[in-house]
Write a protein that holds these residues in place. Sequence first.
Motif, PDB file in Angstrom:
ATOM      1  N   LEU A 232       0.746  -1.209   0.027  1.00  0.00           N
ATOM      2  CA  LEU A 232      -0.072   0.020   0.037  1.00  0.00           C
ATOM      3  C   LEU A 232       0.928   1.297   0.001  1.00  0.00           C
ATOM      4  O   LEU A 232       0.652   2.300  -0.780  1.00  0.00           O
ATOM      5  CB  LEU A 232      -0.819   0.028   1.390  1.00  0.00           C
ATOM      6  N   ALA A 233       1.928   1.252   0.699  1.00  0.00           N
ATOM      7  CA  ALA A 233       2.567   2.479   0.916  1.00  0.00           C
ATOM      8  C   ALA A 233       3.769   2.393  -0.358  1.00  0.00           C
ATOM      9  O   ALA A 233       4.285   3.804  -0.456  1.00  0.00           O
ATOM     10  CB  ALA A 233       3.715   2.543   2.151  1.00  0.00           C
ATOM     11  N   SER A 234       3.780   1.512  -1.128  1.00  0.00           N
ATOM     12  CA  SER A 234       4.600   1.863  -2.362  1.00  0.00           C
ATOM     13  C   SER A 234       3.907   2.112  -3.603  1.00  0.00           C
ATOM     14  O   SER A 234       4.491   2.591  -4.665  1.00  0.00           O
ATOM     15  CB  SER A 234       5.657   0.630  -2.614  1.00  0.00           C
ATOM     16  N   VAL A 235       2.489   2.286  -3.488  1.00  0.00           N
ATOM     17  CA  VAL A 235       1.749   2.367  -4.899  1.00  0.00           C
ATOM     18  C   VAL A 235       2.232   3.812  -5.331  1.00  0.00           C
ATOM     19  O   VAL A 235       2.539   3.536  -6.698  1.00  0.00           O
ATOM     20  CB  VAL A 235       0.370   2.427  -4.204  1.00  0.00           C
ATOM     21  N   ASP A 236       2.153   4.672  -4.840  1.00  0.00           N
ATOM     22  CA  ASP A 236       2.451   6.034  -5.265  1.00  0.00           C
ATOM     23  C   ASP A 236       3.938   5.951  -5.842  1.00  0.00           C
ATOM     24  O   ASP A 236       4.195   6.573  -6.912  1.00  0.00           O
ATOM     25  CB  ASP A 236       2.486   6.944  -4.147  1.00  0.00           C
ATOM     26  N   TRP A 237       4.882   5.484  -5.066  1.00  0.00           N
ATOM     27  CA  TRP A 237       6.368   5.768  -5.348  1.00  0.00           C
ATOM     28  C   TRP A 237       6.524   4.642  -6.579  1.00  0.00           C
ATOM     29  O   TRP A 237       7.188   5.325  -7.694  1.00  0.00           O
ATOM     30  CB  TRP A 237       7.272   5.113  -4.322  1.00  0.00           C
ATOM     31  N   VAL A 238       5.971   3.678  -6.691  1.00  0.00           N
ATOM     32  CA  VAL A 238       6.065   2.693  -7.890  1.00  0.00           C
ATOM     33  C   VAL A 238       5.573   3.425  -9.248  1.00  0.00           C
ATOM     34  O   VAL A 238       6.029   3.396 -10.222  1.00  0.00           O
ATOM     35  CB  VAL A 238       5.607   1.238  -7.681  1.00  0.00           C
ATOM     36  N   ASP A 239       4.218   4.109  -8.999  1.00  0.00           N
ATOM     37  CA  ASP A 239       3.699   4.747 -10.015  1.00  0.00           C
ATOM     38  C   ASP A 239       4.532   5.701 -10.560  1.00  0.00           C
ATOM     39  O   ASP A 239       4.549   5.992 -11.774  1.00  0.00           O
ATOM     40  CB  ASP A 239       2.256   5.539  -9.401  1.00  0.00           C
ATOM     41  N   ARG A 240       5.212   6.482  -9.901  1.00  0.00           N
ATOM     42  CA  ARG A 240       6.175   7.697 -10.244  1.00  0.00           C
ATOM     43  C   ARG A 240       7.248   6.877 -10.912  1.00  0.00           C
ATOM     44  O   ARG A 240       7.866   7.782 -11.903  1.00  0.00           O
ATOM     45  CB  ARG A 240       6.715   8.538  -8.994  1.00  0.00           C
ATOM     46  N   VAL A 241       8.005   6.151 -10.501  1.00  0.00           N
ATOM     47  CA  VAL A 241       9.024   5.561 -11.237  1.00  0.00           C
ATOM     48  C   VAL A 241       8.541   4.991 -12.552  1.00  0.00           C
ATOM     49  O   VAL A 241       9.321   5.090 -13.591  1.00  0.00           O
ATOM     50  CB  VAL A 241       9.602   4.304 -10.366  1.00  0.00           C
ATOM     51  N   GLY A 242       7.347   4.357 -12.590  1.00  0.00           N
ATOM     52  CA  GLY A 242       6.768   4.214 -14.007  1.00  0.00           C
ATOM     53  C   GLY A 242       6.914   2.556 -14.543  1.00  0.00           C
ATOM     54  O   GLY A 242       6.074   2.002 -14.449  1.00  0.00           O
ATOM     55  N   ARG A 243       8.389   2.505 -14.770  1.00  0.00           N
ATOM     56  CA  ARG A 243       8.601   1.098 -15.511  1.00  0.00           C
ATOM     57  C   ARG A 243       8.892   0.201 -14.460  1.00  0.00           C
ATOM     58  O   ARG A 243       9.159   0.320 -13.268  1.00  0.00           O
ATOM     59  CB  ARG A 243       9.897   1.654 -16.284  1.00  0.00           C
ATOM     60  N   ARG A 244       8.819  -1.192 -14.941  1.00  0.00           N
ATOM     61  CA  ARG A 244       9.109  -2.199 -14.358  1.00  0.00           C
ATOM     62  C   ARG A 244       8.109  -2.365 -13.122  1.00  0.00           C
ATOM     63  O   ARG A 244       8.455  -3.013 -11.965  1.00  0.00           O
ATOM     64  CB  ARG A 244      10.532  -2.292 -13.644  1.00  0.00           C
ATOM     65  N   GLN A 245       7.071  -1.945 -13.023  1.00  0.00           N
ATOM     66  CA  GLN A 245       6.019  -2.296 -11.738  1.00  0.00           C
ATOM     67  C   GLN A 245       5.843  -3.684 -11.459  1.00  0.00           C
ATOM     68  O   GLN A 245       5.849  -3.970 -10.283  1.00  0.00           O
ATOM     69  CB  GLN A 245       4.702  -1.415 -12.199  1.00  0.00           C
TER      70      GLN A 245
END
Lengths: 104, 485
Positions: free
Chosen positions: B88-101
């Motif tokens: 839950l806490a990483s959703v935002d950060w992973v979205d921002r990184v964009g690739r390799r989700q």
Amino acid sequence: MTIGLEEFLIVGSLLFCMGLLIALSKRNAIGVLIGVEVMLNAVNLTLLSFARFTESAQPIAGHTFVVFVITVAAAEVAVALALAILIYRNRETVDVDQFTLLRS
Amino acid sequence: MNALDVVGPQLIILIAAGLILLTEGIFGRYRRILPYIALAGLVASAAWTTSWVIRDDYQTIFDGTFSLDQYAVFFYYVFAGVTALVVLASVDWVDRVGRRQAEYYALVLTATAGLMFLAGARDLITIFIALELSSIPQYILAGWQKDRRSSEAGLKYLLLGAISSAVLLYGMALIYGFTGTTILPEIGRVIAAEGEENRALLIVAVTMLIAGFGFKMAVVPFQMWVPDVYQGAPTPVTAFLSVGSKAAAFAVVIRVFFEGLGADFISSDWANIFAVLAAVTMTVGNVMAIVQSDIKRMLGYSSVAQAGTFLIGLAAVSATGDGFTLGASAVLLFVAAYAFTNLGAFVAVIAISQRIGSDQIADYSGMWKRAPLLAAALAFCLISLTGIPPTAGFWAKLYIFNAGIHADLAWLVIIAVLNTVVSGYYYLGVVRQMFLGDTQERPFRVSPTIGVSLAVTTAGVLVFGILPAPLIDAAQEAVQIFAGQ
């Protein structure tokens, strides 16, 4: 003179110490990995000699252990080389002494 | 079929990991649902675990190498909960990184399955494989961001981790050679029967085991990697490492030492080693934490200090309660309380660093005016880490000190209390900075997923701070399998 458990264990422990020495003293990341491989093979030799020479309830466990150690070590090295290549791309060196970005 | 049923909680998580990779490959456009597949997998896994609790039919499978018991179940819940909150806490950060989700979530789930296997493993080979199944994804995750800092953290973690697992393996090989078996209860039986005259050899093996596991537990003198990796790895990954990996290491250490090396003559030896390590670890961790200016580094050293407190429980092996081991149950209680608290602190740090783009404690000045709820939640978690009521951290510390006193380790408990005072200095220093510091910066809001994650952790810390009894009961019941060994 017949070669028995003792000789194998001595070779195993010497190999292990050599590997540890290499892993702790090498400055090149690949060198450290080679040291780790030597340590793992020392472990394999020790496990196999125990499985072969002692009255064990489970001699097969030693052999199984060795197969898994080899497999997992291969997986670990694959990841390590990928990371080493990544670092090399970032800064053109894999010298562990140069990894000083993270300091207080 | 029965064996598959027993390892169901792990399998379902691995299936979810596979599904995530497939979804990304086939329906790349629906990337947003990936974290929710991960959450669904974790919830299903917890439900499966619950079905075993209801069936109350605990058993050992795969020729005694893996067991499903109350002890493993306790950790299944902890790991599923921790991973769900991290996702839950990483959703935002992973979205921002964009690739390799997809890979990110799949690796987190794989590591979680490894941690769960570790909690149930009862055999040296299984322990080794589970340890690597959880470690290798974590090495990759630490290097996830591919920038200079992150890749440096990843390689450092991997190299030191590889050396430590080689040392651990050598210790395991010696134990196998001495006992002729890799199954923990069998090892315990052989050592109790004929170990006494070979005590010196056993101590060498035990020392190597402690060195190997000590790396995962982040105990001094094997803590060098902690601050570097915590600082360099992406913050959600750091949160996962600091809680999941550490909890699993203590889970396996308790099982190996209580089940395999529980014989009286050797347990007094390793209890002494753990007592000395506890004192050194707490002191070094706290002293180093004081001088840090980066909050992730500070939390890294603080987690080293917390590992020292965990070790008091291991040193207190001789303290027994009503059919259970007081020391082991204290470690379990501490694991659960620490998981909620440290995760809460890290989630708050994730939220703040996303908005202000800095991990410097000085930049937290006046956070109270910019994001009141966030600052309050972080402050509450830091208070719990210090061990001040009404928080879960207070009860955990009290209980572990109690175990220490019962084991005649008063000197160790005195050192621990002094260390608590020292730790208050830097934990509360952050709180003071947030509430009394001044700022001209604009206020900000956090994203809903991080809000949920933070609310759950903080609520957990508060609820178990006011009503600790259910958690204490669960911890005591979980360690009953070690009674009479």
